[in-house]
Design a protein around this motif. Structure first.
Motif, PDB file in Angstrom:
ATOM      1  N   PRO A 611       0.837  -1.205   0.000  1.00  0.00           N
ATOM      2  CA  PRO A 611       0.000   0.000   0.000  1.00  0.00           C
ATOM      3  C   PRO A 611       0.871   1.255   0.000  1.00  0.00           C
ATOM      4  CG  PRO A 611       0.148  -0.884   2.217  1.00  0.00           C
ATOM      5  CD  PRO A 611       0.922  -1.818   1.337  1.00  0.00           C
ATOM      6  N   GLY A 612       0.226   2.387  -0.393  1.00  0.00           N
ATOM      7  CA  GLY A 612       0.935   3.664  -0.369  1.00  0.00           C
ATOM      8  C   GLY A 612       0.895   4.338  -1.715  1.00  0.00           C
ATOM      9  N   LEU A 613       1.733   5.341  -1.879  1.00  0.00           N
ATOM     10  CA  LEU A 613       1.762   6.122  -3.108  1.00  0.00           C
ATOM     11  C   LEU A 613       2.821   5.573  -4.052  1.00  0.00           C
ATOM     12  CD1 LEU A 613       1.358   9.786  -1.861  1.00  0.00           C
ATOM     13  CD2 LEU A 613      -0.367   8.140  -2.592  1.00  0.00           C
ATOM     14  N   TYR A 614       2.426   5.367  -5.271  1.00  0.00           N
ATOM     15  CA  TYR A 614       3.330   4.827  -6.279  1.00  0.00           C
ATOM     16  C   TYR A 614       3.785   5.966  -7.193  1.00  0.00           C
ATOM     17  CZ  TYR A 614       2.298  -0.028  -5.050  1.00  0.00           C
ATOM     18  OH  TYR A 614       2.199  -1.209  -4.379  1.00  0.00           O
ATOM     19  N   ALA A 615       5.074   5.971  -7.499  1.00  0.00           N
ATOM     20  CA  ALA A 615       5.640   7.005  -8.365  1.00  0.00           C
ATOM     21  C   ALA A 615       5.777   6.442  -9.787  1.00  0.00           C
ATOM     22  CB  ALA A 615       7.000   7.435  -7.838  1.00  0.00           C
ATOM     23  N   VAL A 616       5.485   7.306 -10.753  1.00  0.00           N
ATOM     24  CA  VAL A 616       5.552   6.885 -12.162  1.00  0.00           C
ATOM     25  C   VAL A 616       6.602   7.746 -12.873  1.00  0.00           C
ATOM     26  CG1 VAL A 616       4.223   6.600 -14.289  1.00  0.00           C
ATOM     27  CG2 VAL A 616       3.109   6.271 -12.070  1.00  0.00           C
ATOM     28  N   GLU A 617       7.397   7.108 -13.703  1.00  0.00           N
ATOM     29  CA  GLU A 617       8.423   7.817 -14.464  1.00  0.00           C
ATOM     30  C   GLU A 617       8.231   7.530 -15.946  1.00  0.00           C
ATOM     31  OE1 GLU A 617      12.033   6.239 -12.991  1.00  0.00           O
ATOM     32  OE2 GLU A 617      11.971   7.371 -11.098  1.00  0.00           O
ATOM     33  N   ASP A 618       8.694   8.484 -16.776  1.00  0.00           N
ATOM     34  CA  ASP A 618       8.625   8.221 -18.213  1.00  0.00           C
ATOM     35  C   ASP A 618       9.845   7.410 -18.635  1.00  0.00           C
ATOM     36  OD1 ASP A 618      10.727   9.926 -18.314  1.00  0.00           O
ATOM     37  OD2 ASP A 618       9.648  11.591 -19.255  1.00  0.00           O
ATOM     38  N   THR A 619       9.948   7.182 -19.915  1.00  0.00           N
ATOM     39  CA  THR A 619      11.025   6.306 -20.384  1.00  0.00           C
ATOM     40  C   THR A 619      12.398   6.934 -20.168  1.00  0.00           C
ATOM     41  OG1 THR A 619      10.578   7.233 -22.577  1.00  0.00           O
ATOM     42  CG2 THR A 619       9.664   5.050 -22.086  1.00  0.00           C
ATOM     43  N   GLY A 620      12.421   8.246 -20.010  1.00  0.00           N
ATOM     44  CA  GLY A 620      13.698   8.904 -19.750  1.00  0.00           C
ATOM     45  C   GLY A 620      14.023   9.015 -18.282  1.00  0.00           C
ATOM     46  N   GLY A 621      13.199   8.445 -17.447  1.00  0.00           N
ATOM     47  CA  GLY A 621      13.432   8.502 -16.005  1.00  0.00           C
ATOM     48  C   GLY A 621      12.907   9.769 -15.366  1.00  0.00           C
ATOM     49  N   LYS A 622      12.150  10.572 -16.142  1.00  0.00           N
ATOM     50  CA  LYS A 622      11.610  11.823 -15.596  1.00  0.00           C
ATOM     51  C   LYS A 622      10.291  11.523 -14.868  1.00  0.00           C
ATOM     52  CE  LYS A 622      10.133  16.379 -17.162  1.00  0.00           C
ATOM     53  NZ  LYS A 622       9.776  17.159 -18.350  1.00  0.00           N
ATOM     54  N   PRO A 623      10.133  12.045 -13.662  1.00  0.00           N
ATOM     55  CA  PRO A 623       8.896  11.752 -12.913  1.00  0.00           C
ATOM     56  C   PRO A 623       7.662  12.283 -13.633  1.00  0.00           C
ATOM     57  CG  PRO A 623      10.554  12.745 -11.496  1.00  0.00           C
ATOM     58  CD  PRO A 623      11.055  12.881 -12.888  1.00  0.00           C
ATOM     59  N   LEU A 624       6.590  11.514 -13.532  1.00  0.00           N
ATOM     60  CA  LEU A 624       5.289  11.944 -14.061  1.00  0.00           C
ATOM     61  C   LEU A 624       4.334  12.061 -12.880  1.00  0.00           C
ATOM     62  CD1 LEU A 624       5.100   9.555 -17.161  1.00  0.00           C
ATOM     63  CD2 LEU A 624       5.581  12.003 -17.188  1.00  0.00           C
TER      64      LEU A 624
END
Lengths: 692, 294
Positions: A611-624
């Motif tokens: 559980p918790g907050l999930y972080a998403v990154e693009d293919t370049g490793g930049k956070p979304l």
């Protein structure tokens, strides 16, 4: 006999102390010539046997004391499992280890999982060399291996186990274990179940697992129950749900969080502190009373200061199972958008005034905009730049000067909604404000007169919907019916442009009902019929309010602060990816990467491990950050209520349950407590003997 | 009464001084006694016969009666006393300044002093290492010196053998005598005390002075101790705390049995702690025996 702290057995050497003292204590006695020696001799002779017995008793008691204390400190316990196993002969064994969230429960500061791991290894270590074994964690998506004779590997697999955040389905795991045992050629099969046997993990109303007998007949396997909770209760309270709703009645950007707390213990809880944190900072506190085995809800309201996707945490004070005392969620706090509603045909009868329906919808709870109603004369005097969007409802085409201002407003990022009506003249619109229209108007078509008896049957109907568009995203599944039920009596036809990607909804004759386009930085949306009851029955349909609100949100770019996706531990989440973005990786709260499978316009993320907050990154490793999402625990995973040991035994069958673990498996008895009693008694009687 | 305690006596050297100190104490006590008497008293007149001592002629009676009468005095029936002193090894034990043998010597010396002083005959029998050394009873003052000298040289050694003494005394004492026995009676021979007390059956007057050291009465030992016999080579290593109760029970039973045996045999019994004033012991003894006559 097993020992919790075997190294403390070195203390048994202390038992040699009385013997060493007896052998080597040669203190020189005082030498005294004494006249009455004959009486000393007589006394010594008379008391010799008694003294000899007393010294022997003292030696025994002291040795017992020095033996009992280190033995008790090593915490031994007796297991008669070997005896039971010997009686049954060699058996293929499947060790089912519960690794559900409940195993993270801390009893006396130690997670139950540590005890589960110890007992699983103990069970494997006690197997004979001719008994194959396999280990099955529960829950687990992997198929169990066939039992093998490599016990080192089995022990290593137990070492590699980690507690999950999911509930266990012991019934399914036991069935899987029984199937794995079916593959073994051994005549005897045994299930070792290492679990706290919670009510939610084991359903006793379904049949107990069986193995395949020699002729394919189902047989009950031998069962060894190892209760890692040692028959203790596991009192737990948990946040099982948090519902976030906009609370306009409490002010702009106000949200109400309804927190559901469940008490899984036998004692009622009162005044349990409940805290709401925004960005990690406590903002609201409250107290909640929850009865035994009951659920309570507490509503906490908070006004956010800033718009955007905001992290909110509901938290209870940590108890034995701390993981379910916190619930994270992401709240899409909308910005303060203003929408200028231009009423082209004001009417004293509000039910005949489309502006009434639109303003009402936009004033309802959850509205993303604040409507400002004006007639045309007043509206043309307004500075459009002070609004985020403008809705022209049944408006005769605006004057050239106003049309130019509106075009400039839209190009700068504003939104424009056009709705038809009797005052709309398509030709004038095409002539004066062609640049504002998503498509040029052609003519107004009447499918049937609204007053005609056959109006309901001959009216145009919505035929196709583009639910991938954010405006119509809520109208999927059953909600789609809300739009499909719309009846349109009269509507404007648009010129065809060849492209259909701007048409969000079409009528059954193929005419576009809803057209939306981006113009410059702004957006334009045209509704081919009226938003009152003159040309359609839209205002009385359930889809009207969400449709108007979603349209206003899209026009004011509020939908860009999209609603955060939600998921549960163990699920696979479908994440909608905005145009131009690509998801490269998703990280769990602990930093663990989560499998991602790309699909058209969306990615499948999961299974979600925690559980918790999930972080998403693009293919370049930049956070979304706009794609971040919150994952909650399955409420079943928090259920720590346990089956009575007798019920579990009865379910498996008293005849097949070899032994029942109390503390460390098998018929274990905590011998060390008795050893302590022996030590205390030895100490007491040693003192009594010395003083006698 | 000026009591002469053992500590004071221990500071005096030799039996003579110690006995004299005790005698002075006794005499000091006797002067205060309503039963004071003389050792030589007129008893009766007897008509003179040849052979009677002329110095005993009563000239006053001759003047009145014109006949010769001779005064007869009671001292002519002099007491013959034998003081038996046990000089066995156990008598050398003493924790209160004087050993039991020292106390026995002082008591015997003082008693012989008193006896001879009143014209009684006092003899001495020293029992040591199974042998009996005797001084026959005499009433002469010079005999006192012999008695005291013998006491002075006596040393404690060897086992206690009172039965041998009893047999010897029974054989040699033809006339009724006073036999005073000073001993701790640690005699392991069967019936030794009974044989000693049987002197009473031969019409001898027997008085027993049972000498006891305070340490024997109280057994004040704590640490592990090796006790050595003072009469032979025996020894025993014990923890005194473990056997104290049993020892005291045994020892007091021995004392009680000895006293009871004496009472049953009509023998005068006097228990003497070596730390108590010895003149008081003698005064107690003399008072019991009637006005100072031993």
């Amino acid at each position: 006999m097993t020992f919790a702290h075997p190294w403390l057995l070195l203390g048994l050497l202390a038992a040699l102390i009385p013997l060493v003292v007896h052998l080597f204590d040669r203190r020189r006695p005082r030498v005294v010539p004494f006249g009455a020696l004959m009486f000393v001799l007589r006394s010594q002779k008379r008391t010799a046997s008694r003294l000899k017995l007393k010294r022997l008793l003292l030696y025994v008691l002291r040795t017992l004391l020095f033996l009992a204390v280190p033995l008790a400190a090593a915490m031994p316990s007796c297991v008669d499992e070997a005896k039971a196993q010997a009686a049954q002969g060699a058996a293929a064994t499947a060790v089912v280890v519960d690794v559900s969230l409940v195993l993270r429960f801390r009893a006396d500061g130690t997670p139950l999982f540590d005890e589960a791991r110890r007992q699983a290894k103990d069970a494997i270590a006690q197997l004979r060399t001719d008994e194959p074994v396999t280990v099955l964690p529960c829950p687990s998506s992997a198929a169990p291996l066939a039992p093998g004779f490599d016990k080192v590997r089995a022990l290593a697999s137990v070492d590699e186990l980690l507690p999950t955040a999911s509930p266990a389905d012991l019934n399914r795991c036991l069935d899987a274990a029984a199937r794995a045992l079916d593959d073994s050629p051994q005549p005897n099969r045994r299930l070792v179940v290492v679990s706290p046997f919670t009510s939610s993990s084991l359903r006793l109303e379904v049949p107990a697992p069986t193995i395949r007998g020699p002729q394919g007949t189902p047989l009950k396997p031998q069962v060894v129950l190892r209760d890692v909770a040692a028959e203790r209760a596991l009192p737990n309270r948990a946040i099982v749900d948090v519902k976030a709703d906009a609370a306009p009645q409490a002010g702009p950007k106000a949200w109400q969080f309804t927190v559901t707390v469940r008490n899984f213990s036998d004692e009622a809880l009162s005044d349990v502190p409940l805290e709401l944190r925004v960005g990690g900072v406590p903002v609201v506190k409250g107290f909640v009373d929850v009865g035994a085995h009951a659920t309570a809800q507490k509503a906490l309201t908070h006004r956010f200061q800033q718009a955007g996707l905001t992290r909110v945490t509901a938290a209870l004070p940590a108890d034995g199972l701390a993981d379910d005392d916190v619930r994270e969620l992401l709240v899409p706090v909308p910005k303060d958008a203003r929408l200028l509603v231009v009423d082209g045909a004001p009417s004293p009868n509000k039910y005949k005034d489309e502006a009434y329906f639109v303003v009402s919808a936009l004033s309802a709870a959850g509205s993303p905009v604040t409507p400002v109603l004006r007639d045309t004369e007043a509206a043309w005097r307004e500075d459009f730049a002070t609004y985020d969007a403008v809705a022209l409802l049944n408006v005769e085409a605006p004057p050239d000067e106003v049309a130019a201002r509106l075009e400039k407003f839209v190009a700068a990022g504003g939104g424009l909604l056009l709705a038809m009506g009797d005052r709309v003249d398509p030709d004038v619109w095409n002539r004066r404000a062609r640049g504002l229209l998503p498509r040029p108007f052609r003519v107004v078509k009447t499918a049937v007169e609204p007053s005609a008896p056959e109006a309901q049957t001959q009216a145009a109907r919505v035929d196709t919907l583009s639910s991938s568009h954010p405006v119509l995203a809520p109208f999927s599944g059953e909600a789609r019916e809300g739009l499909l039920a719309l009846r349109v009596y009269r509507y404007a036809l648009f010129e065809s442009t060849g492209a259909a990607d701007d048409v969000l909804a079409s009528l059954n004759d193929g005419a576009p009902l809803l057209v939306a386009q981006r113009k410059g930085k702004g957006r334009v949306m045209a509704f081919a019929t009226s938003l009152d009851r003159d040309w359609s029955d839209a205002p009385v349909r359930t889809a009207f309010l969400p449709l108007v609100q979603r349209s206003a949100a899209w026009l004011t770019a509020s939908l860009d602060e999209r609603e955060a996706a939600k998921g549960r531990v163990g699920d696979t989440l479908s994440l909608t990816v905005p145009d131009g973005k690509q998801v490269g990786a998703v990280d769990a709260p602990s930093g663990q990467p989560v499998p991602v499978r790309a699909g058209p316009g969306a990615v499948a993320v999961g299974p979600l491990p925690e559980p918790g907050l999930y972080a998403v990154e693009d293919t370049g490793g930049k956070p979304l950050p706009e794609l971040a999402f919150a994952v909650a625990l399955d409420p079943l995973a928090s259920d720590t209520e346990r089956h009575p040991a007798q019920s579990v035994r009865a379910w498996f069958g008293e005849d097949v349950v070899l032994s029942q673990g109390g503390g460390s498996g098998g018929t274990e008895a905590p011998v060390w407590t008795w050893l302590l009693v022996v030590a205390v008694l030895a100490f007491f009687f040693e003192g009594v003997l010395l003083r006698s | 009464m000026a009591l002469v305690d053992a500590t004071m006596l221990a500071r005096l050297s030799g039996v003579r001084l110690r006995a004299r100190a005790v005698v002075e104490g006794v005499l000091s006590g006797l002067h205060k006694s309503p039963h004071q008497g003389q050792s030589v008293e007129f008893s009766e007149h007897k008509e003179y016969a040849p052979g009677d001592e002329l110095r005993h002629l009563d000239w006053k009676a001759y003047g009145k009666l014109d006949r010769f009468y001779v005064k007869r005095f009671e001292h002519e029936t002099n007491l013959k006393a034998v003081l038996v002193v046990d000089a066995s090894g156990s008598m050398a034990y003493g924790t209160a300044g004087l050993s039991k043998l020292d106390v026995a010597k002082v008591l015997a010396g003082a008693l012989s002093h008193l006896l001879i002083r009143q014209q009684d005959a006092a003899g001495l029998a020293l029992v040591a290492q199974g042998r009996l050394a005797e001084l026959p009873p005499r009433a002469t003052p010079s005999h006192l010196n012999h008695v005291l000298g013998a006491l002075e040289t006596a040393t404690a050694a060897g086992p206690t053998d009172l039965s041998h003494v009893a047999d010897a005394l029974a054989e040699r004492l033809a006339r009724r005598s006073l036999v005073c026995v000073f001993s701790d009676f640690f005699d392991e021979h069967e019936g030794a005390l009974q044989r000693l007390l049987s002197l009473r059956a031969r019409r001898h007057d027997v008085a027993v002075f049972h000498l006891v050291d305070p340490a024997e009465l109280e057994f004040p030992f704590d640490d592990p101790t090796r006790f050595l016999s003072m009469e032979d080579e025996r020894n025993v290593e014990v923890n005194p705390r473990e056997i104290r109760e049993s020892y005291l029970e045994e020892f007091h039973r021995f004392l009680d049995e000895t006293k009871a045996a004496c009472g049953a045999a009509d023998v005068d019994y006097e228990r003497v702690r070596t730390d108590e004033p010895l003149d008081a012991v003698l005064l107690r003894f003399l008072a019991r025996r009637g006005g100072g006559r031993a």
